[in-house]
Design an enzyme around this catalytic site. Sequence first.
Site, PDB file in Angstrom:
ATOM      1  N   ASP A  50       0.831  -1.207   0.000  1.00  0.00           N
ATOM      2  CA  ASP A  50       0.000   0.000   0.000  1.00  0.00           C
ATOM      3  C   ASP A  50       0.866   1.256   0.000  1.00  0.00           C
ATOM      4  O   ASP A  50       2.058   1.215   0.313  1.00  0.00           O
ATOM      5  CB  ASP A  50      -0.903   0.033   1.241  1.00  0.00           C
ATOM      6  CG  ASP A  50      -1.914  -1.098   1.243  1.00  0.00           C
ATOM      7  OD1 ASP A  50      -2.065  -1.768   0.203  1.00  0.00           O
ATOM      8  OD2 ASP A  50      -2.547  -1.296   2.291  1.00  0.00           O
ATOM      9  N   GLU A  52       1.048   4.721   2.027  1.00  0.00           N
ATOM     10  CA  GLU A  52       0.564   5.280   3.291  1.00  0.00           C
ATOM     11  C   GLU A  52       1.170   6.667   3.509  1.00  0.00           C
ATOM     12  O   GLU A  52       2.382   6.832   3.449  1.00  0.00           O
ATOM     13  CB  GLU A  52       0.918   4.347   4.451  1.00  0.00           C
ATOM     14  CG  GLU A  52       0.277   2.965   4.302  1.00  0.00           C
ATOM     15  CD  GLU A  52       0.860   1.938   5.252  1.00  0.00           C
ATOM     16  OE1 GLU A  52       0.092   1.313   6.000  1.00  0.00           O
ATOM     17  OE2 GLU A  52       2.105   1.765   5.234  1.00  0.00           O
ATOM     18  N   GLU A 145      -4.349 -13.211  31.246  1.00  0.00           N
ATOM     19  CA  GLU A 145      -5.643 -13.643  30.699  1.00  0.00           C
ATOM     20  C   GLU A 145      -5.473 -14.787  29.705  1.00  0.00           C
ATOM     21  O   GLU A 145      -6.262 -15.740  29.695  1.00  0.00           O
ATOM     22  CB  GLU A 145      -6.332 -12.460  30.024  1.00  0.00           C
ATOM     23  CG  GLU A 145      -7.716 -12.783  29.495  1.00  0.00           C
ATOM     24  CD  GLU A 145      -8.438 -11.553  28.988  1.00  0.00           C
ATOM     25  OE1 GLU A 145      -9.381 -11.718  28.204  1.00  0.00           O
ATOM     26  OE2 GLU A 145      -8.059 -10.429  29.390  1.00  0.00           O
ATOM     27  N   LYS A 149      -7.053 -18.641  29.838  1.00  0.00           N
ATOM     28  CA  LYS A 149      -7.778 -19.294  28.743  1.00  0.00           C
ATOM     29  C   LYS A 149      -7.138 -20.634  28.399  1.00  0.00           C
ATOM     30  O   LYS A 149      -7.832 -21.618  28.128  1.00  0.00           O
ATOM     31  CB  LYS A 149      -7.793 -18.385  27.519  1.00  0.00           C
ATOM     32  CG  LYS A 149      -8.674 -17.157  27.664  1.00  0.00           C
ATOM     33  CD  LYS A 149      -8.651 -16.313  26.397  1.00  0.00           C
ATOM     34  CE  LYS A 149      -9.571 -15.104  26.536  1.00  0.00           C
ATOM     35  NZ  LYS A 149      -9.562 -14.252  25.318  1.00  0.00           N
TER      36      LYS A 149
END
Length: 253
Positions: A50, A52, A145, A149
């Site tokens: 791309d 940018e 976290e 899990k």
Amino acid sequence: MIGPKKVTREEKMEIAYSIANQVLERYGSQVQAIGIYGSLARKSDGLFSDIEIKCILNSLDESFNYEWTAGDWKAEVNFESAEDIMEEAITVEEDWPLTHGQFFDILPVYDPEDFFHELKTKANSVARSIFKEAICRTLIEEMYEYIGKLRNIEMNGPHTFLPILAMEIATAGAMILGLHNKQVFTTSAQVLPEALSLTDKPEGFEVLCELVMSGNLSNPQHIIAICENYWDSLLKWSSQHGYQIECSTVIPL
């Protein structure tokens, strides 16, 4: 047919300058600076990369951006105020190593007051203590976290999420190393290889990254064992460097 199609660096640069001229015609004296960022600025762009561009305006109530394709190529143009982007440059979040490379490698297209040099200097001025805070947040908000899990999956399943979880744990580990070294990564595709090139890594990080990069993620118990080993090593490494997980039974107001 719609691309992306092969566009050379020279062609992309011509397009970028054309876009910059359009911005100058539209906003005139409001424009403080225009610069190319991303792979095109670093001269590492591929034929399908791309374009940018950052546009800094003197007075702007709210940032905005345009993303579009001309068929063969895609461009993104971000409009920001000088005040907002300076504040963004000194803000350190958990993903700083991936988001802040843009402040160090902008290629000026229009910059009469050397704004982008000042921006780079500002981004380089952030105190080590701010990075330490970001690492401690990542340990709690991300890693703790993720491991919860992982252990839930080990006990109750399903195992279908384990490959994605291993990738998230490895990526968060790379962010911690980037923060620790104040090192930005060039692109999301290179986060793990570039993190592996850094020194002073927790034991088990290399094994975890090799597992993820190989795509050999079909053995649930193997994934769990490698992630658990990395978590244990990460806690030891963090303690050695003064990155503590603060434990409290009350709200830390």
